[in-house]
Write an enzyme that holds these catalytic residues in place. Structure first.
Site, mmCIF file in Angstrom:
data_model
loop_
_atom_site.group_PDB
_atom_site.id
_atom_site.type_symbol
_atom_site.label_atom_id
_atom_site.label_comp_id
_atom_site.label_asym_id
_atom_site.label_seq_id
_atom_site.Cartn_x
_atom_site.Cartn_y
_atom_site.Cartn_z
ATOM 1 N N SER A 8 0.848 -1.190 0.000
ATOM 2 C CA SER A 8 0.000 0.000 0.000
ATOM 3 C C SER A 8 0.882 1.238 0.000
ATOM 4 O O SER A 8 1.634 1.471 0.957
ATOM 5 C CB SER A 8 -0.894 -0.007 1.236
ATOM 6 O OG SER A 8 -1.433 1.280 1.420
ATOM 7 N N HIS A 33 -1.371 -1.570 -4.046
ATOM 8 C CA HIS A 33 -2.622 -1.182 -3.393
ATOM 9 C C HIS A 33 -2.696 0.336 -3.305
ATOM 10 O O HIS A 33 -1.795 0.987 -2.765
ATOM 11 C CB HIS A 33 -2.651 -1.818 -2.005
ATOM 12 C CG HIS A 33 -3.941 -1.678 -1.284
ATOM 13 N ND1 HIS A 33 -5.040 -2.453 -1.552
ATOM 14 C CD2 HIS A 33 -4.316 -0.853 -0.281
ATOM 15 C CE1 HIS A 33 -6.035 -2.119 -0.746
ATOM 16 N NE2 HIS A 33 -5.620 -1.141 0.041
ATOM 17 N N ASP A 35 -4.903 3.406 -1.986
ATOM 18 C CA ASP A 35 -5.969 3.792 -1.063
ATOM 19 C C ASP A 35 -6.500 5.172 -1.403
ATOM 20 O O ASP A 35 -5.863 6.176 -1.097
ATOM 21 C CB ASP A 35 -5.422 3.813 0.371
ATOM 22 C CG ASP A 35 -5.161 2.420 0.900
ATOM 23 O OD1 ASP A 35 -6.111 1.633 0.970
ATOM 24 O OD2 ASP A 35 -3.997 2.123 1.242
ATOM 25 N N MET A 37 -8.994 7.973 -0.567
ATOM 26 C CA MET A 37 -9.815 8.420 0.571
ATOM 27 C C MET A 37 -10.361 9.812 0.282
ATOM 28 O O MET A 37 -9.607 10.695 -0.125
ATOM 29 C CB MET A 37 -8.966 8.482 1.842
ATOM 30 C CG MET A 37 -8.326 7.166 2.222
ATOM 31 S SD MET A 37 -7.280 7.403 3.668
ATOM 32 C CE MET A 37 -6.701 5.727 3.938
ATOM 33 N N HIS A 66 -8.424 0.685 -3.743
ATOM 34 C CA HIS A 66 -9.304 0.564 -2.586
ATOM 35 C C HIS A 66 -10.025 1.893 -2.425
ATOM 36 O O HIS A 66 -9.445 2.872 -1.953
ATOM 37 C CB HIS A 66 -8.448 0.225 -1.361
ATOM 38 C CG HIS A 66 -9.232 0.035 -0.104
ATOM 39 N ND1 HIS A 66 -8.626 -0.138 1.124
ATOM 40 C CD2 HIS A 66 -10.561 -0.026 0.113
ATOM 41 C CE1 HIS A 66 -9.571 -0.290 2.048
ATOM 42 N NE2 HIS A 66 -10.746 -0.218 1.454
ATOM 43 N N MET A 68 -12.154 4.225 -0.657
ATOM 44 C CA MET A 68 -12.781 4.599 0.618
ATOM 45 C C MET A 68 -13.499 5.924 0.401
ATOM 46 O O MET A 68 -13.081 6.977 0.899
ATOM 47 C CB MET A 68 -11.720 4.670 1.714
ATOM 48 C CG MET A 68 -11.346 3.279 2.214
ATOM 49 S SD MET A 68 -9.842 3.291 3.179
ATOM 50 C CE MET A 68 -8.642 3.194 1.866
ATOM 51 N N MET A 116 -11.457 -6.005 5.706
ATOM 52 C CA MET A 116 -10.633 -5.005 6.402
ATOM 53 C C MET A 116 -10.259 -5.552 7.780
ATOM 54 O O MET A 116 -11.125 -5.989 8.540
ATOM 55 C CB MET A 116 -11.386 -3.686 6.560
ATOM 56 C CG MET A 116 -11.455 -2.847 5.292
ATOM 57 S SD MET A 116 -9.849 -2.476 4.556
ATOM 58 C CE MET A 116 -9.093 -1.454 5.825
ATOM 59 N N ASP A 154 -6.468 -6.351 4.683
ATOM 60 C CA ASP A 154 -5.845 -5.020 4.631
ATOM 61 C C ASP A 154 -5.881 -4.380 6.011
ATOM 62 O O ASP A 154 -6.957 -4.140 6.560
ATOM 63 C CB ASP A 154 -6.629 -4.175 3.611
ATOM 64 C CG ASP A 154 -6.087 -2.761 3.455
ATOM 65 O OD1 ASP A 154 -5.014 -2.456 4.003
ATOM 66 O OD2 ASP A 154 -6.758 -1.964 2.762
ATOM 67 N N SER A 177 2.776 -0.097 6.121
ATOM 68 C CA SER A 177 3.928 0.234 6.964
ATOM 69 C C SER A 177 4.907 -0.929 7.100
ATOM 70 O O SER A 177 6.083 -0.708 7.403
ATOM 71 C CB SER A 177 3.460 0.710 8.334
ATOM 72 O OG SER A 177 2.472 -0.134 8.847
HETATM 73 C C1 DX5 Z 1 -6.246 1.701 5.739
HETATM 74 C C2 DX5 Z 1 -5.833 1.358 4.337
HETATM 75 C C3 DX5 Z 1 -4.684 0.446 4.245
HETATM 76 C C4 DX5 Z 1 -3.378 0.955 4.826
HETATM 77 C C5 DX5 Z 1 -2.692 -0.249 5.407
HETATM 78 O O1 DX5 Z 1 -7.447 2.364 5.707
HETATM 79 O O2 DX5 Z 1 -6.908 0.709 3.662
HETATM 80 O O3 DX5 Z 1 -4.478 -0.034 2.914
HETATM 81 O O4 DX5 Z 1 -2.554 1.577 3.897
HETATM 82 O O5 DX5 Z 1 -1.612 0.165 6.154
HETATM 83 P P1 DX5 Z 1 -0.850 -0.790 7.194
HETATM 84 O O6 DX5 Z 1 -0.397 -2.020 6.434
HETATM 85 O O7 DX5 Z 1 0.243 0.065 7.673
HETATM 86 O O8 DX5 Z 1 -1.847 -1.170 8.255
HETATM 87 ZN ZN ZN Z 2 -6.445 -0.204 1.732
#
Ligand code: DX5
Ligand code: ZN
Length: 197
Positions: A8, A33, A35, A37, A66, A68, A116, A154, A177
């Site tokens: 991600s 991935h 994200d 948002m 993804h 969101m 999730m 995820d 991370s």
């Molecule tokens: C959270 C995201 C994840 C995030 C995961 O809302 O959907 O994809 O980047 O990060 P880690 O692996 O650090 O939990």
């Molecule tokens: Zn995600």
């Protein structure tokens, strides 16, 4: 079963995004991935079309987007059809509080279900253990319906808990991370070694 890692980029160094994306793909991550948002479905605003578009020529990785954002959640049926008509693969993400049974009728139309394993919105959170039961429940439901749909997880996924998540039935692993930060290619290789065991 074929396992895939989906780093991600939320945890990547955005000043060196192109390079870092090439690094993780080169080390074996087939998915990337992304994200998205909107500051409404989740509190954060991350990135959108210009970033995704500029990354496309940098890598051959599958873009695992993804969303969101508010709209797709409201009209899941319609959105899945639209995605498929555009020639793309469609998945639905279930937040920790959303039951697996809510997908029963739509399961046959999906290429992937994302369970999730943290509440969405931020990287670097701790894996929520009860979500593993949802992975098991989904796997059983897919088996009952004779489906081979991908199960993605995820949030809080790392080299220390990924074996347990594999055992529960998932096959695509998002990691932010645990991949980016210090030496993304070494961290990717470490994951890939486990996924190939
Ligand atoms: C959270 C995201 C994840 C995030 C995961 O809302 O959907 O994809 O980047 O990060 P880690 O692996 O650090 O939990
Ligand atoms: Zn995600």
């Amino acid at each position: 079963m074929y396992y895939k890692l989906a780093p991600s980029i939320l945890a990547a160094d955005f000043t060196r995004l192109g390079e870092q994306v090439k690094e993780v793909y080169g080390a074996g991550a087939e998915y990337l991935h992304l994200d998205v948002m909107d500051g409404a479905f989740v509190p954060s605003i991350s990135f959108g079309m210009p970033v995704i578009k500029s990354l496309r020529p940098c890598t051959r990785a599958v873009f695992d987007v993804h969303m969101m954002v508010e709209e797709p959640g409201r009209y899941v049926d319609r959105v899945v059809n639209q995605i498929k008509e555009a020639g793309l693969k469609a998945g639905v993400a279930l937040n920790p509080a959303t039951p697996v049974r809510s997908l029963e009728c739509i399961l046959g139309q999906l290429d992937m279900v994302l369970i999730m394993t943290v509440n969405p919105g931020f990287g670097g959170q701790k894996f929520i253990p009860y979500t593993l039961d949802k992975v098991r429940e989904l796997k059983n439901m897919l088996n009952e319906q004779g489906l081979k749909t991908d199960i993605q997880v995820d949030g809080g996924v790392n080299a220390g808990n990924v074996r347990e998540i594999i055992e529960a039935g998932a096959n695509i692993f998002v990691a932010g991370s645990a991949v980016f930060g210090r030496d993304p290619s070494a961290r990717t290789r470490e994951f890939m070694d486990i996924l190939k065991e």
